[in-house]
Motif scaffolding. Structure first.
Motif, mmCIF file in Angstrom:
data_model
loop_
_atom_site.group_PDB
_atom_site.id
_atom_site.type_symbol
_atom_site.label_atom_id
_atom_site.label_comp_id
_atom_site.label_asym_id
_atom_site.label_seq_id
_atom_site.Cartn_x
_atom_site.Cartn_y
_atom_site.Cartn_z
ATOM 1 N N PHE A 1 27.206 71.521 68.124
ATOM 2 C CA PHE A 1 25.864 70.790 67.697
ATOM 3 C C PHE A 1 25.913 69.249 67.676
ATOM 4 N N VAL A 2 27.092 69.015 67.935
ATOM 5 C CA VAL A 2 27.059 67.284 67.954
ATOM 6 C C VAL A 2 27.096 66.817 69.061
ATOM 7 N N ARG A 3 25.884 65.821 69.534
ATOM 8 C CA ARG A 3 25.493 65.713 70.739
ATOM 9 C C ARG A 3 25.528 64.019 70.949
ATOM 10 N N PRO A 4 26.584 63.573 71.341
ATOM 11 C CA PRO A 4 26.520 62.019 71.592
ATOM 12 C C PRO A 4 25.905 61.696 72.927
ATOM 13 N N ASP A 5 25.253 62.723 73.524
ATOM 14 C CA ASP A 5 24.555 62.266 74.758
ATOM 15 C C ASP A 5 23.073 62.239 74.582
ATOM 16 N N LEU A 6 22.680 62.462 73.264
ATOM 17 C CA LEU A 6 21.356 62.756 72.728
ATOM 18 C C LEU A 6 20.645 61.492 72.730
ATOM 19 N N THR A 7 19.360 61.487 73.060
ATOM 20 C CA THR A 7 18.634 60.089 72.839
ATOM 21 C C THR A 7 17.267 60.378 72.171
ATOM 22 N N VAL A 8 16.727 59.424 71.471
ATOM 23 C CA VAL A 8 15.441 59.687 70.848
ATOM 24 C C VAL A 8 14.398 60.625 71.495
ATOM 25 N N GLU A 9 14.382 60.037 73.009
ATOM 26 C CA GLU A 9 13.275 60.615 73.772
ATOM 27 C C GLU A 9 13.477 62.253 74.029
ATOM 28 N N LYS A 10 14.813 62.641 73.539
ATOM 29 C CA LYS A 10 14.821 64.111 73.749
ATOM 30 C C LYS A 10 14.730 64.900 72.467
ATOM 31 N N LEU A 11 14.503 64.159 71.287
ATOM 32 C CA LEU A 11 13.965 64.857 70.353
ATOM 33 C C LEU A 11 12.941 65.712 70.587
ATOM 34 N N PRO A 12 12.555 66.842 69.872
ATOM 35 C CA PRO A 12 11.600 67.805 70.219
ATOM 36 C C PRO A 12 10.155 67.267 70.082
ATOM 37 N N THR A 13 9.709 66.756 68.833
ATOM 38 C CA THR A 13 8.599 66.443 68.561
ATOM 39 C C THR A 13 8.346 64.831 68.056
ATOM 40 N N LYS A 14 7.241 64.373 68.087
ATOM 41 C CA LYS A 14 7.195 63.043 67.635
ATOM 42 C C LYS A 14 7.436 62.707 66.061
ATOM 43 N N GLU A 15 7.123 63.666 65.335
ATOM 44 C CA GLU A 15 7.466 63.751 63.888
ATOM 45 C C GLU A 15 9.066 63.364 63.644
ATOM 46 N N PHE A 16 9.810 64.226 64.650
ATOM 47 C CA PHE A 16 11.330 64.006 64.539
ATOM 48 C C PHE A 16 11.783 62.761 64.755
ATOM 49 N N GLN A 17 11.086 62.243 66.121
ATOM 50 C CA GLN A 17 11.226 60.885 66.411
ATOM 51 C C GLN A 17 11.026 59.820 65.254
ATOM 52 N N ASP A 18 9.998 59.852 64.562
ATOM 53 C CA ASP A 18 9.699 59.107 63.525
ATOM 54 C C ASP A 18 10.579 59.135 62.334
ATOM 55 N N LEU A 19 11.253 60.312 62.143
ATOM 56 C CA LEU A 19 12.005 60.537 60.994
ATOM 57 C C LEU A 19 13.269 59.864 61.530
ATOM 58 N N TYR A 20 13.833 59.848 62.578
ATOM 59 C CA TYR A 20 14.975 59.112 63.230
ATOM 60 C C TYR A 20 14.712 57.391 62.804
ATOM 61 N N TYR A 21 13.693 56.947 63.255
ATOM 62 C CA TYR A 21 13.276 55.584 62.975
ATOM 63 C C TYR A 21 13.111 55.266 61.645
ATOM 64 N N GLU A 22 12.612 56.334 60.814
ATOM 65 C CA GLU A 22 12.701 55.862 59.248
ATOM 66 C C GLU A 22 14.182 55.726 58.688
ATOM 67 N N PHE A 23 14.820 56.843 59.289
ATOM 68 C CA PHE A 23 16.408 56.898 58.791
ATOM 69 C C PHE A 23 17.101 55.563 59.334
ATOM 70 N N LEU A 24 16.865 55.165 60.820
ATOM 71 C CA LEU A 24 17.285 53.785 60.904
ATOM 72 C C LEU A 24 16.952 52.715 60.321
#
Length: 486
Positions: free
Chosen positions: A103-126
């Protein structure tokens, strides 16, 4: 060929010259393999998953990390994204003990997150991380370290991980994604007394400045102590998880204890496409090899004759592919490379530029390594691949190994059929059971009857007390098969 001797026995020769001239390569096979006869009848070579090989360090590489603040910042942000991804999987399916490093994905990018809510959660975390002292310290400190080794990076990331997860669990609790808050102790609390715990980067820089000749020994000692402390913490944590849940719980272990190491391990996995070797040896007279790979001398050794072209050797397959046979290089240290200059094939050019090599419109100094001369970079990339895929530690030198290597796209793609012309003989071990000898001879006889056999000989391995060595004896008339019954 010689005629059968008057007493009816097959005459044999005892010279080993034929086996030492470099014309042949050999593949030791266990006698109890359920696929052995199929291998012989159908000319099969199986390209295994490297995790099944007996050397756990196959493909090992000495990673170092050398870059500027741009690529280090992107690296930290990628780590944060991977933490978020795995934490989300854990929050959804946290009771599944089979959660592991896949499940550890160093090839992951924010564009590959499944939903906009998930992307927003990442930016909030960052944004929360950007206010954290440990994150700020790492962002400033890592690029001042020059070349960071794999071992050192693991120490820094273990220390960072507790800060990352503590912030993330608090955010998840606030969002209602988990129903209780949890915290993780900072690994730096386990550094030995007398070591600066608040800025390890400055401590290491000072150590190198004060001891330019032998700072490697001091750092090695420091890292060894920390590694021992971490391993003890890891085992203790897994034990406590086991006691609490009544069984090992890989999800808790991965997220709270081993994640940083799993992440770095996965970096190595994304460096190059998945590859697999078929292993041969340059000789068939090594008693240890017979013992290790041929069922304690009960197995057999397949003799192959590669085709040669301009000084190179190849195995030709029935699908029209030819794969070069390369000798394994044995040495003291595994090949070294800068990860930032060899980011893996699973990352697209777009992702490489957008999420690794640029930040706020500025380019990392590593950018030029890729794009000033793309052909040169590509040549170096595959040259390094050849080095790491054909390297083994010196302890394995007795195997005198050579191998064919290819990419494996799926498990269904592992079994290939080579051209019959390559299989030129079979050497029976000192203790190959008679019933197996007969079964194998019958399999070869079928090739004779259908006209596909070509050049072929049978041999027998024995130990010569006079020469204190393995000797190979050739059966001269074994391939004069009687006509097949109709």
């Amino acid at each position: 060929m010689r005629k059968v001797a008057h007493d009816g026995r097959f005459p044999v020769t005892g010279t080993n010259n034929k086996f030492d001239n470099g014309e042949y390569i050999y593949r030791y096979r266990p006698i109890n393999s359920e696929h052995l006869i199929s291998e012989i009848q159908n000319n099969e070579l199986y390209f295994p998953d490297r995790s099944s090989l007996n050397d756990p360090m196959e493909g090992q590489v000495r990673l170092n990390f050398h870059g500027d603040e741009i690529i280090w910042t992107n690296f930290l942000n990628n780590y944060a994204l991977s933490v978020l991804w795995c934490a989300h999987v854990f929050a959804i399916d946290g009771q599944n003990p089979n959660f592991d490093k896949r499940f550890v994905r160093p090839d992951l990018t924010v564009e590959k997150l499944p939903t906009k809510e998930f992307q927003d959660l990442y930016y909030e975390f960052l944004n929360l991380l950007k206010e954290d002292e440990d994150y700020i310290e790492a962002k400033k400190g890592l690029h001042t370290r020059g070349s960071v080794t794999d071992i050192e990076l693991r120490i820094h990331f273990r220390a960072l991980h507790s800060a990352f997860t503590n912030i993330l669990w608090a955010l998840f609790y606030e969002k209602g994604l988990i129903n209780h808050r949890s915290s993780t102790r900072n690994i730096r609390d386990f550094l030995p007394d007398g070591i600066e715990k608040h800025n390890l980067y400055e401590t290491l820089n000072a150590l190198e400045a004060e001891h330019p000749e032998n700072h490697h020994k001091f750092k090695e000692a420091l890292f060894a102590v920390q590694r021992q402390m971490f391993e003890e913490l890891r085992v203790r944590s897994i034990y406590n998880i086991h006691i609490e849940h009544g069984k090992p719980h890989q999800a808790f272990s991965t997220m709270n204890v081993t994640f940083s190491d799993d992440y770095i391990d996965q970096l190595v996995a994304t460096l190059y496409p998945d590859w697999s070797p078929v292993c041969f040896s340059r000789n068939c007279t090594n008693a240890s090899m017979w013992g290790h790979y041929a069922s304690g001398h009960q197995g057999i050794c397949l003799q192959f004759k590669p085709t040669k072209n301009e000084g190179r050797e190849y195995i030709n397959f029935k699908n029209g592919t030819s794969i070069e046979v390369s000798d394994v290089e044995y040495g003291e240290a595994y090949p070294a490379l800068n990860y930032f200059e060899h980011i893996g094939s699973s990352i697209s050019v777009h992702d490489l530029i957008e999420y690794w090599l640029t930040k706020d419109g500025k380019r990392s100094c590593v950018y030029s390594k890729y794009f000033d001369n793309e052909d040169q970079w590509r040549d170096l990339y595959w040259k390094r691949f050849q080095q790491l895929s054909n390297f083994k530690f010196k302890d394995w030198k007795y195997e005198n190994e050579c191998r064919t290597i290819r990419r494996v796209m799926s498990d269904k793609d592992r079994l290939w059929n080579y051209n019959q012309q390559h299989l030129t003989g079979i050497v029976f071990g000192m203790h190959t059971p008679d019933d197996k000898v007969i079964e194998i001879i019958k399999a070869i006889a079928e090739k004779h009857y259908d006209g596909t056999l070509g050049e072929f000989s049978f041999y027998k391995a024995n130990f010569s007390s006079q020469g204190n060595s393995m000797q190979i004896m050739e059966f001269q008339n074994m391939t004069k098969f009687a006509p097949k019954d109709k």
